[in-house]
Scaffold this active site. Structure first.
Site, PDB file in Angstrom:
ATOM      1  N   ASP A 127      39.731  45.239  46.396  1.00  0.00           N
ATOM      2  CA  ASP A 127      40.761  46.227  46.710  1.00  0.00           C
ATOM      3  C   ASP A 127      40.290  47.018  47.936  1.00  0.00           C
ATOM      4  O   ASP A 127      40.456  46.566  49.062  1.00  0.00           O
ATOM      5  CB  ASP A 127      40.936  47.088  45.442  1.00  0.00           C
ATOM      6  CG  ASP A 127      42.088  48.067  45.517  1.00  0.00           C
ATOM      7  OD1 ASP A 127      42.995  47.863  46.322  1.00  0.00           O
ATOM      8  OD2 ASP A 127      42.083  49.055  44.757  1.00  0.00           O
TER       9      ASP A 127
ATOM     10  N   ARG B 117      43.305  42.153  29.590  1.00  0.00           N
ATOM     11  CA  ARG B 117      42.384  41.187  30.214  1.00  0.00           C
ATOM     12  C   ARG B 117      42.589  39.771  29.684  1.00  0.00           C
ATOM     13  O   ARG B 117      42.260  38.799  30.340  1.00  0.00           O
ATOM     14  CB  ARG B 117      40.929  41.590  29.947  1.00  0.00           C
ATOM     15  CG  ARG B 117      40.503  42.894  30.602  1.00  0.00           C
ATOM     16  CD  ARG B 117      38.982  43.015  30.551  1.00  0.00           C
ATOM     17  NE  ARG B 117      38.496  44.356  30.805  1.00  0.00           N
ATOM     18  CZ  ARG B 117      38.229  44.844  32.017  1.00  0.00           C
ATOM     19  NH1 ARG B 117      38.427  44.104  33.075  1.00  0.00           N
ATOM     20  NH2 ARG B 117      37.763  46.076  32.151  1.00  0.00           N
TER      21      ARG B 117
ATOM     22  N   GLU C 198      33.965  37.860  42.015  1.00  0.00           N
ATOM     23  CA  GLU C 198      34.722  39.077  41.688  1.00  0.00           C
ATOM     24  C   GLU C 198      36.146  38.728  41.262  1.00  0.00           C
ATOM     25  O   GLU C 198      36.701  37.721  41.706  1.00  0.00           O
ATOM     26  CB  GLU C 198      34.820  39.953  42.952  1.00  0.00           C
ATOM     27  CG  GLU C 198      33.694  40.956  43.099  1.00  0.00           C
ATOM     28  CD  GLU C 198      33.996  42.279  42.405  1.00  0.00           C
ATOM     29  OE1 GLU C 198      34.734  42.276  41.399  1.00  0.00           O
ATOM     30  OE2 GLU C 198      33.486  43.309  42.870  1.00  0.00           O
ATOM     31  N   ASP C 199      36.745  39.604  40.457  1.00  0.00           N
ATOM     32  CA  ASP C 199      38.148  39.411  40.085  1.00  0.00           C
ATOM     33  C   ASP C 199      39.083  39.768  41.237  1.00  0.00           C
ATOM     34  O   ASP C 199      40.009  39.038  41.561  1.00  0.00           O
ATOM     35  CB  ASP C 199      38.497  40.249  38.834  1.00  0.00           C
ATOM     36  CG  ASP C 199      38.095  41.732  38.956  1.00  0.00           C
ATOM     37  OD1 ASP C 199      37.459  42.121  39.963  1.00  0.00           O
ATOM     38  OD2 ASP C 199      38.414  42.492  38.024  1.00  0.00           O
TER      39      ASP C 199
ATOM     40  N   PHE D  71      49.514  47.161  41.766  1.00  0.00           N
ATOM     41  CA  PHE D  71      48.596  47.110  40.634  1.00  0.00           C
ATOM     42  C   PHE D  71      48.898  45.897  39.767  1.00  0.00           C
ATOM     43  O   PHE D  71      49.999  45.728  39.266  1.00  0.00           O
ATOM     44  CB  PHE D  71      48.681  48.389  39.799  1.00  0.00           C
ATOM     45  CG  PHE D  71      47.606  48.444  38.749  1.00  0.00           C
ATOM     46  CD1 PHE D  71      46.321  48.842  39.073  1.00  0.00           C
ATOM     47  CD2 PHE D  71      47.875  48.038  37.448  1.00  0.00           C
ATOM     48  CE1 PHE D  71      45.309  48.849  38.117  1.00  0.00           C
ATOM     49  CE2 PHE D  71      46.873  48.045  36.475  1.00  0.00           C
ATOM     50  CZ  PHE D  71      45.589  48.454  36.819  1.00  0.00           C
TER      51      PHE D  71
HETATM   52  P1  IMP Z   1      37.310  48.082  45.039  1.00  0.00           P
HETATM   53  O1  IMP Z   1      35.921  48.596  44.855  1.00  0.00           O
HETATM   54  O2  IMP Z   1      38.278  49.171  45.486  1.00  0.00           O
HETATM   55  O3  IMP Z   1      37.409  46.860  45.920  1.00  0.00           O
HETATM   56  O4  IMP Z   1      37.875  47.720  43.611  1.00  0.00           O
HETATM   57  C1  IMP Z   1      37.411  46.676  42.873  1.00  0.00           C
HETATM   58  C2  IMP Z   1      37.645  46.906  41.397  1.00  0.00           C
HETATM   59  O5  IMP Z   1      38.764  47.757  41.103  1.00  0.00           O
HETATM   60  C3  IMP Z   1      37.971  45.568  40.754  1.00  0.00           C
HETATM   61  O6  IMP Z   1      36.808  44.872  40.384  1.00  0.00           O
HETATM   62  C4  IMP Z   1      38.863  45.966  39.605  1.00  0.00           C
HETATM   63  O7  IMP Z   1      38.074  46.232  38.470  1.00  0.00           O
HETATM   64  C5  IMP Z   1      39.549  47.242  40.055  1.00  0.00           C
HETATM   65  N1  IMP Z   1      40.932  46.969  40.555  1.00  0.00           N
HETATM   66  C6  IMP Z   1      41.351  47.028  41.835  1.00  0.00           C
HETATM   67  N2  IMP Z   1      42.652  46.725  41.937  1.00  0.00           N
HETATM   68  C7  IMP Z   1      43.076  46.458  40.672  1.00  0.00           C
HETATM   69  C8  IMP Z   1      44.361  46.064  40.121  1.00  0.00           C
HETATM   70  O8  IMP Z   1      45.384  45.891  40.806  1.00  0.00           O
HETATM   71  N3  IMP Z   1      44.381  45.871  38.770  1.00  0.00           N
HETATM   72  C9  IMP Z   1      43.298  46.049  37.973  1.00  0.00           C
HETATM   73  N4  IMP Z   1      42.101  46.406  38.447  1.00  0.00           N
HETATM   74  C10 IMP Z   1      41.979  46.609  39.791  1.00  0.00           C
END
Ligand code: IMP
Length: 180
Positions: free
Chosen positions: A108, A170, A104-105, A157
């Site tokens: 969050d 990206r 995963e990138d 962010f």
């Molecule tokens: P989660 O499901 O809340 O853990 O979010 C995961 C996804 O939200 C990541 O794979 C990203 O695509 C997006 N995301 C969360 N935080 C950021 C950020 O700071 N910048 C850009 N994308 C984010």
């Protein structure tokens, strides 16, 4: 390397994590994975779109015999009784009996990770672990363990190196943070 304040659409971002620091953290993740999966033939599963840069750089430092594949989590509205439905697209091969490493990138809230885990578990893999480039501990709402983390960051962010703002940014080779 571009280390200036940049504007993407209507927002301004400032340099946050250099290419050098990113690469060092990725090498560190690869070292741990190489040690943990010695003798196994894991399947690296990149979660598109955000993981493409991390995935490529990580895999260059992985010295295991391994397979790679990419998936995308599509979410759509189901019927009123089922609510949001998540579907995993792109996984054509069987993961039964395999050691799967989700790449995963960023983690969050952890919603994406938990859903992926839920769906992949149905394929009866031998194990599922998660490797993420970035992790926001303050935003994380789950108690699922995150096995490999490149860097922990505060709840801000970020943009670049695969991560986008409204689909843009990206392609940046380092990470920027929203300039507030
Ligand atoms: P989660 O499901 O809340 O853990 O979010 C995961 C996804 O939200 C990541 O794979 C990203 O695509 C997006 N995301 C969360 N935080 C950021 C950020 O700071 N910048 C850009 N994308 C984010």
């Amino acid at each position: 390397m571009d280390m200036e304040i940049i504007t993407v659409k209507d927002k301004s971002f400032k340099p946050y994590i250099s290419e050098e620091d990113l690469q060092a953290s990725i090498k560190n993740v690869a070292i741990q994975i190489n040690a943990d999966y010695k003798g196994s033939e894991p399947l690296f599963l990149g979660v598109l779109n955000g993981s493409f840069m991390f995935f490529a750089d990580l895999l260059k430092s992985v010295d295991l015999e391994c397979k790679v594949s990419f998936v995308k989590l599509a979410s759509y509205e189901g019927t009123s009784t089922t609510g949001k439905v998540n579907e995993l697209i792109g996984l054509s091969e069987s993961i039964e009996g395999r050691d799967v490493i989700i790449v995963e990138d960023i983690v969050d809230t952890g919603n994406t990770l938990v859903k992926l885990h839920e769906i992949l578990s149905k394929g009866n893999p031998k194990s599922i672990k998660i490797a993420t480039l970035l992790y926001k501990p303050e935003a994380y709402k789950k108690d699922h363990p995150i096995d490999y983390v490149g860097l922990e960051i505060p709840n801000a962010f970020v943009l670049g190196y695969g991560l986008d703002y409204d689909g843009l940014g990206r392609n940046l080779s380092s990470i920027y943070v929203l300039n507030e």
